[in-house]
Design a protein around this motif. Structure first.
Motif, PDB file in Angstrom:
ATOM      1  N   THR A  75      91.979  20.166 -21.017  1.00 60.97           N
ATOM      2  CA  THR A  75      90.996  19.196 -20.529  1.00 60.97           C
ATOM      3  C   THR A  75      89.995  18.832 -21.622  1.00 60.97           C
ATOM      4  O   THR A  75      89.376  19.704 -22.237  1.00 60.97           O
ATOM      5  N   LEU A 123      81.836  22.350 -19.546  1.00 57.72           N
ATOM      6  CA  LEU A 123      82.626  23.582 -19.581  1.00 57.72           C
ATOM      7  C   LEU A 123      81.748  24.813 -19.387  1.00 57.72           C
ATOM      8  O   LEU A 123      82.231  25.865 -18.966  1.00 57.72           O
ATOM      9  N   THR A 180      85.328  20.549 -12.790  1.00 59.68           N
ATOM     10  CA  THR A 180      85.040  21.703 -13.641  1.00 59.68           C
ATOM     11  C   THR A 180      83.764  22.392 -13.170  1.00 59.68           C
ATOM     12  O   THR A 180      83.668  23.626 -13.181  1.00 59.68           O
ATOM     13  N   PHE A 214      91.167  24.916 -13.401  1.00 61.73           N
ATOM     14  CA  PHE A 214      90.177  24.583 -14.432  1.00 61.73           C
ATOM     15  C   PHE A 214      89.397  25.840 -14.806  1.00 61.73           C
ATOM     16  O   PHE A 214      88.426  26.207 -14.147  1.00 61.73           O
ATOM     17  N   ARG A 266      87.861  26.479 -17.742  1.00 61.43           N
ATOM     18  CA  ARG A 266      86.786  26.222 -18.714  1.00 61.43           C
ATOM     19  C   ARG A 266      87.096  26.769 -20.115  1.00 61.43           C
ATOM     20  O   ARG A 266      86.187  26.976 -20.912  1.00 61.43           O
TER      21      ARG A 266
END
Length: 333
Positions: A149, A156, A260, A318, A320
């Motif tokens: 991503t 993030l 996220t 997700f 991060r």
């Protein structure tokens, strides 16, 4: 001495700013280890403001995609020690061929897989895409899916810890920085006309949004109050997202940023290049079609069940860590 990374993208009110935001996100990741040089055709003041003083932004002359001037715009700048990154639909096989002959490595950021790629690395974070969707060279490396991503590092590092269970929810509306179809206004009018119960309603538009006066007129007479945010900093966007446990979004960069952080996202496709993202998020139960909005938001029980399920899925997908993965790839080129 740091190796140079030359990043090339374009963005304006007609084509949106998604390509520009992706190369900015990548430049953030790479900057501690590389000298990042940004190349954009006639960048607006808002694009200069986005990159700030940390990055060199070169303004390229406006040339027609597919012309000789366009194909050669970077040829004399690139050296055999440079990594070149391309993000945009005009950077076809011929454009890549001329740069690959000059550069150390060539990287393409893509989301429509519609040309033959000569690039050494192809990045597509859309989800649901496989190698077989691409026409590429045997030695190319494909980095596909949300594990890569491309969003700003601030997202993030930001995790929602509050108000996921708030009902009625507070709602964010955003259809990108430009929103050329003005989905922002039609979505707002639909919400107000359907008398849905919600806490607060926040709208974010960018400097490339062309319908601000019309939107302000509707907001002025709206009940309940609607909060309009323009030209937000990244920190302001994150703060608004934390206030809104529901969002109505285009399946673009803003969607990746929102999930996220976590939240219940309703999405509507507004451009052909969003199809892969839309299909993946819906089929993977990471977001819901905007047509489900009335059904979900009229029942607290239904809302809680759906939000819990989708956010659990977001937690799995997700993680991060995409920035760490991408940096490792570039360091090993």
């Amino acid at each position: 001495m740091k190796r140079r990374v030359i990043l090339r993208a374009d963005g304006n009110s007609k084509i949106g700013l998604g390509h520009v935001h992706r190369i900015y996100a990548l430049a953030q990741i790479l900057e501690p280890h590389f000298d990042c040089i940004i190349n954009i055709q006639e960048p607006s003041s808002s694009i200069y403001n986005l990159f700030g003083t940390k990055f060199i932004v070169h303004s390229l002359p406006n040339s027609i995609y597919g012309s000789e001037a366009f194909y050669n715009e970077l040829v004399n700048e690139v050296t055999d020690t440079d990594i070149v990154v391309l993000d945009g639909y005009g950077f076809n096989t011929e454009y890549q061929r001329r740069l690959k002959a000059r550069a150390y490595k060539l990287v393409s950021i893509d989301d429509i897989h519609q040309t033959h790629f000569l690039s050494d690395v192809i990045i597509n974070h859309s989800g649901g895409i496989t190698d077989s969707d691409y026409d590429y060279e045997p030695d190319s490396v494909l980095l596909l899916g949300p594990a890569y991503t491309l969003i700003k590092k601030e997202f993030l590092h930001s995790v929602r810890k509050e108000n996921l269970n708030q009902f009625p929810p507070s709602i964010l509306i955003n259809f990108g920085g430009a929103d050329p179809q003005n989905k922002t206004l039609t979505t707002l009018e639909s919400l107000l006309n359907n008398f849905l119960d919600f806490g607060h309603l926040h709208i974010i538009v960018g400097s490339a949004y062309l319908y601000l006066k019309e939107l302000q007129q509707v907001i002025k007479s709206a009940v309940p109050a609607v909060f309009l945010h323009t030209d937000c900093t990244t920190e302001e966007v994150i703060s608004i997202m934390h206030q809104c446990n529901v969002a109505i979004l285009a399946p673009s960069t803003i969607l990746f940023e929102y999930v996220t952080i976590r939240g219940l996202a309703f999405i509507e496709q507004t451009a052909d290049n969003q199809k892969d993202v839309y299909d993946y998020f819906i089929s993977s139960q990471l977001a819901l079609p905007v047509s489900y909005l009335n059904e979900i938001l009229t029942s607290e029980k239904v809302y809680m069940a759906k939000a819990s399920k989708l956010i659990a899925n977001q937690n799995k997908v997700f993680d991060r860590k995409s920035g760490d993965r991408l940096l490792k790839i570039f360091l090993n080129l």
